[in-house]
Design a protein around this motif. Structure first.
Motif, PDB file in Angstrom:
ATOM      1  N   ILE A 232     -16.139   9.736 -14.051  1.00  0.00           N
ATOM      2  CA  ILE A 232     -14.952   8.982 -13.629  1.00  0.00           C
ATOM      3  C   ILE A 232     -13.855   9.140 -14.678  1.00  0.00           C
ATOM      4  N   ALA A 233     -12.690   9.599 -14.258  1.00  0.00           N
ATOM      5  CA  ALA A 233     -11.542   9.788 -15.138  1.00  0.00           C
ATOM      6  C   ALA A 233     -10.741   8.482 -15.234  1.00  0.00           C
ATOM      7  N   PRO A 234      -9.954   8.295 -16.311  1.00  0.00           N
ATOM      8  CA  PRO A 234      -9.156   7.074 -16.443  1.00  0.00           C
ATOM      9  C   PRO A 234      -8.274   6.774 -15.228  1.00  0.00           C
ATOM     10  N   ALA A 235      -7.730   7.802 -14.581  1.00  0.00           N
ATOM     11  CA  ALA A 235      -6.865   7.579 -13.416  1.00  0.00           C
ATOM     12  C   ALA A 235      -7.617   6.942 -12.252  1.00  0.00           C
ATOM     13  N   GLN A 236      -8.950   6.955 -12.301  1.00  0.00           N
ATOM     14  CA  GLN A 236      -9.776   6.357 -11.256  1.00  0.00           C
ATOM     15  C   GLN A 236     -10.288   4.974 -11.653  1.00  0.00           C
ATOM     16  N   VAL A 237      -9.755   4.446 -12.750  1.00  0.00           N
ATOM     17  CA  VAL A 237     -10.197   3.163 -13.293  1.00  0.00           C
ATOM     18  C   VAL A 237      -9.122   2.110 -13.078  1.00  0.00           C
ATOM     19  N   LEU A 238      -9.523   0.938 -12.603  1.00  0.00           N
ATOM     20  CA  LEU A 238      -8.639  -0.223 -12.536  1.00  0.00           C
ATOM     21  C   LEU A 238      -9.036  -1.168 -13.655  1.00  0.00           C
ATOM     22  N   TYR A 239      -8.100  -1.429 -14.571  1.00  0.00           N
ATOM     23  CA  TYR A 239      -8.347  -2.396 -15.634  1.00  0.00           C
ATOM     24  C   TYR A 239      -7.616  -3.688 -15.299  1.00  0.00           C
ATOM     25  N   ILE A 240      -8.331  -4.820 -15.416  1.00  0.00           N
ATOM     26  CA  ILE A 240      -7.793  -6.123 -15.030  1.00  0.00           C
ATOM     27  C   ILE A 240      -7.800  -7.051 -16.234  1.00  0.00           C
ATOM     28  N   GLY A 241      -6.621  -7.572 -16.593  1.00  0.00           N
ATOM     29  CA  GLY A 241      -6.523  -8.491 -17.713  1.00  0.00           C
ATOM     30  C   GLY A 241      -5.293  -9.367 -17.596  1.00  0.00           C
ATOM     31  N   ASN A 242      -5.241 -10.406 -18.415  1.00  0.00           N
ATOM     32  CA  ASN A 242      -4.212 -11.441 -18.295  1.00  0.00           C
ATOM     33  C   ASN A 242      -3.045 -11.281 -19.266  1.00  0.00           C
ATOM     34  N   ASP A 243      -3.075 -10.218 -20.085  1.00  0.00           N
ATOM     35  CA  ASP A 243      -2.106 -10.096 -21.172  1.00  0.00           C
ATOM     36  C   ASP A 243      -1.377  -8.762 -21.035  1.00  0.00           C
ATOM     37  N   MET A 244      -0.059  -8.803 -20.909  1.00  0.00           N
ATOM     38  CA  MET A 244       0.716  -7.573 -20.739  1.00  0.00           C
ATOM     39  C   MET A 244       0.607  -6.664 -21.959  1.00  0.00           C
ATOM     40  N   ARG A 245       0.605  -7.229 -23.172  1.00  0.00           N
ATOM     41  CA  ARG A 245       0.549  -6.401 -24.378  1.00  0.00           C
ATOM     42  C   ARG A 245      -0.872  -5.957 -24.703  1.00  0.00           C
ATOM     43  N   ASN A 246      -1.818  -6.871 -24.600  1.00  0.00           N
ATOM     44  CA  ASN A 246      -3.188  -6.563 -24.999  1.00  0.00           C
ATOM     45  C   ASN A 246      -3.979  -5.816 -23.935  1.00  0.00           C
ATOM     46  N   ASP A 247      -3.617  -6.001 -22.671  1.00  0.00           N
ATOM     47  CA  ASP A 247      -4.396  -5.439 -21.577  1.00  0.00           C
ATOM     48  C   ASP A 247      -3.656  -4.337 -20.827  1.00  0.00           C
ATOM     49  N   SER A 267      -3.521 -18.904 -20.022  1.00  0.00           N
ATOM     50  CA  SER A 267      -3.833 -17.606 -20.618  1.00  0.00           C
ATOM     51  C   SER A 267      -2.891 -16.487 -20.210  1.00  0.00           C
ATOM     52  N   LEU A 268      -2.025 -16.701 -19.252  1.00  0.00           N
ATOM     53  CA  LEU A 268      -1.110 -15.639 -18.826  1.00  0.00           C
ATOM     54  C   LEU A 268      -0.150 -15.311 -19.963  1.00  0.00           C
ATOM     55  N   ARG A 269      -0.139 -14.047 -20.360  1.00  0.00           N
ATOM     56  CA  ARG A 269       0.722 -13.598 -21.453  1.00  0.00           C
ATOM     57  C   ARG A 269       1.642 -12.499 -20.921  1.00  0.00           C
ATOM     58  N   LEU A 270       2.870 -12.884 -20.576  1.00  0.00           N
ATOM     59  CA  LEU A 270       3.825 -11.911 -20.049  1.00  0.00           C
ATOM     60  C   LEU A 270       4.545 -11.160 -21.158  1.00  0.00           C
ATOM     61  N   ARG A 271       4.651 -11.740 -22.337  1.00  0.00           N
ATOM     62  CA  ARG A 271       5.285 -11.111 -23.506  1.00  0.00           C
ATOM     63  C   ARG A 271       6.722 -10.701 -23.207  1.00  0.00           C
ATOM     64  N   ALA A 272       7.440 -11.556 -22.501  1.00  0.00           N
ATOM     65  CA  ALA A 272       8.799 -11.215 -22.092  1.00  0.00           C
ATOM     66  C   ALA A 272       9.742 -11.047 -23.272  1.00  0.00           C
ATOM     67  N   ASP A 273       9.426 -11.663 -24.408  1.00  0.00           N
ATOM     68  CA  ASP A 273      10.299 -11.562 -25.584  1.00  0.00           C
ATOM     69  C   ASP A 273       9.986 -10.342 -26.441  1.00  0.00           C
ATOM     70  N   ASP A 274       8.989  -9.588 -26.060  1.00  0.00           N
ATOM     71  CA  ASP A 274       8.601  -8.404 -26.833  1.00  0.00           C
ATOM     72  C   ASP A 274       9.367  -7.199 -26.310  1.00  0.00           C
ATOM     73  N   ASP A 279       9.602  -1.904 -20.479  1.00  0.00           N
ATOM     74  CA  ASP A 279       9.404  -0.943 -19.389  1.00  0.00           C
ATOM     75  C   ASP A 279       7.969  -0.907 -18.880  1.00  0.00           C
ATOM     76  N   ILE A 280       7.158  -1.892 -19.260  1.00  0.00           N
ATOM     77  CA  ILE A 280       5.756  -1.920 -18.843  1.00  0.00           C
ATOM     78  C   ILE A 280       5.603  -2.806 -17.611  1.00  0.00           C
ATOM     79  N   GLN A 281       5.032  -2.255 -16.564  1.00  0.00           N
ATOM     80  CA  GLN A 281       4.768  -3.004 -15.348  1.00  0.00           C
ATOM     81  C   GLN A 281       3.350  -2.703 -14.873  1.00  0.00           C
ATOM     82  N   PRO A 282       2.593  -3.722 -14.489  1.00  0.00           N
ATOM     83  CA  PRO A 282       1.257  -3.460 -13.947  1.00  0.00           C
ATOM     84  C   PRO A 282       1.361  -2.850 -12.552  1.00  0.00           C
ATOM     85  N   ASP A 283       0.330  -2.121 -12.166  1.00  0.00           N
ATOM     86  CA  ASP A 283       0.308  -1.567 -10.815  1.00  0.00           C
ATOM     87  C   ASP A 283       0.177  -2.675  -9.768  1.00  0.00           C
TER      88      ASP A 283
END
Length: 299
Positions: A232-247, A267-274, A279-283
């Protein structure tokens, strides 16, 4: 199969997890879900704290407001240690030892250091000229963690894991964690993680590597396991987490698809001030765990 001493020790810790945890409910975030199906996903990797479990402080290694009068003293006593040797500022001493360990790792070039909490507790006891077995150390660390960071499974956790394990995707975990993290999940789900469909070779725990998220290095063992064991290649992986910077950001940088878990305001960490997150957006964005099944549903 013969039961080992480790099995007995883990069973005792699981009993303590069950005794020290109590129901909590997630705090709504008001986020709008985006759960359109993603094509080509063959594996799902999860964060733990704030994603699979509700965390009173929103993450591991932090301190929430505790209901215990003195969580350090209570943990010390519960582990059977001599109260006459109790340090006057236990939490401060613990924090100082962690800070010193992080500083040493930084000098070695580690970008985001992680401690092994058992080693930290061992140093603390050494300073008090106390000896303790591994069993006592594990009990002490667990008792203190659960008193300062209450945890409870996210709604629907067991049902979602059961459906995913029966539905085909390889399951794994990449999380900032300590030795008690997989025990906690097993306590909540009723079985060890491997019995629930998680591939141990596709799980990565920060304390074992000495490095924490948001370092991309944390993800390496799980992604390597997916490639070598399952093709399985990374493009076939869905990673799920609550933190925009850490996850989300490091998983995307490694080529994974991502879903931001926005199901609990603690626990939701949007990191809007970072500015690095501009330019980071989750799928995808999910606000309850069962929406993972929608994201993985064939289009």
């Amino acid at each position: 199969m013969e039961t080992t001493m480790t099995d007995h020790a883990d069973a005792a810790l699981i009993e303590r997890i069950q005794a020290l945890t109590a129901p909590m409910r997630p705090v709504p975030t008001g986020a709008a879900p985006r759960i359109e199906p993603l094509e080509g996903i063959r594996a799902v990797l999860f964060d733990v704290y704030g994603t699979l479990v509700i965390s009173g402080c929103g993450d591991i290694g932090l301190t929430a407001e505790s209901s215990a009068a003195d969580p350090f003293q209570e943990a010390w006593s519960a582990a059977g240690l001599d109260t006459a040797a109790l340090p006057p500022d236990g939490p401060g001493l613990l924090a100082a030892l962690i800070h010193a360990d992080h500083a040493q790792s930084h000098r070695r070039g580690v970008d985001h250091p992680e401690v092994d909490i058992l080693a930290i507790w061992r140093r603390l006891l050494d300073q008090r000229e106390l000896s303790a077995t591994d069993r006592v150390l594990r009990r002490l660390a667990l008792e203190y963690e659960l008193r300062t960071n209450p945890v409870w499974p996210m709604p629907g956790l067991a049902a979602v894991i059961d459906k995913l394990s029966a539905g085909g995707p390889v399951l794994g975990i990449v999380s900032n964690a300590q030795f008690y993290t997989p025990l906690m999940l097993g306590a909540f789900l009723g079985e060890p993680l491997d019995a629930l469909g998680f591939d141990p070779d596709c799980c990565a725990w920060s304390y074992r590597q000495g490095v924490a998220k948001p370092s991309q290095n944390v993800y390496a063992p799980a992604l390597r396991g997916l490639t070598e064991r399952h093709g399985i290649a990374p493009a076939q992986v869905l990673y799920i987490g609550n933190d925009m910077r850490n996850d989300v950001r490091p998983a995307q940088a490694l080529g994974c698809r991502t879903a931001l878990f926005a199901g609990d305001a603690r626990s939701l960490r949007l990191r809007a001030d970072d500015p690095g997150m501009r330019d980071i957006q989750p799928d995808r964005v999910i606000t309850s765990l069962d929406q993972v099944l929608d994201v993985l549903r064939p289009a």
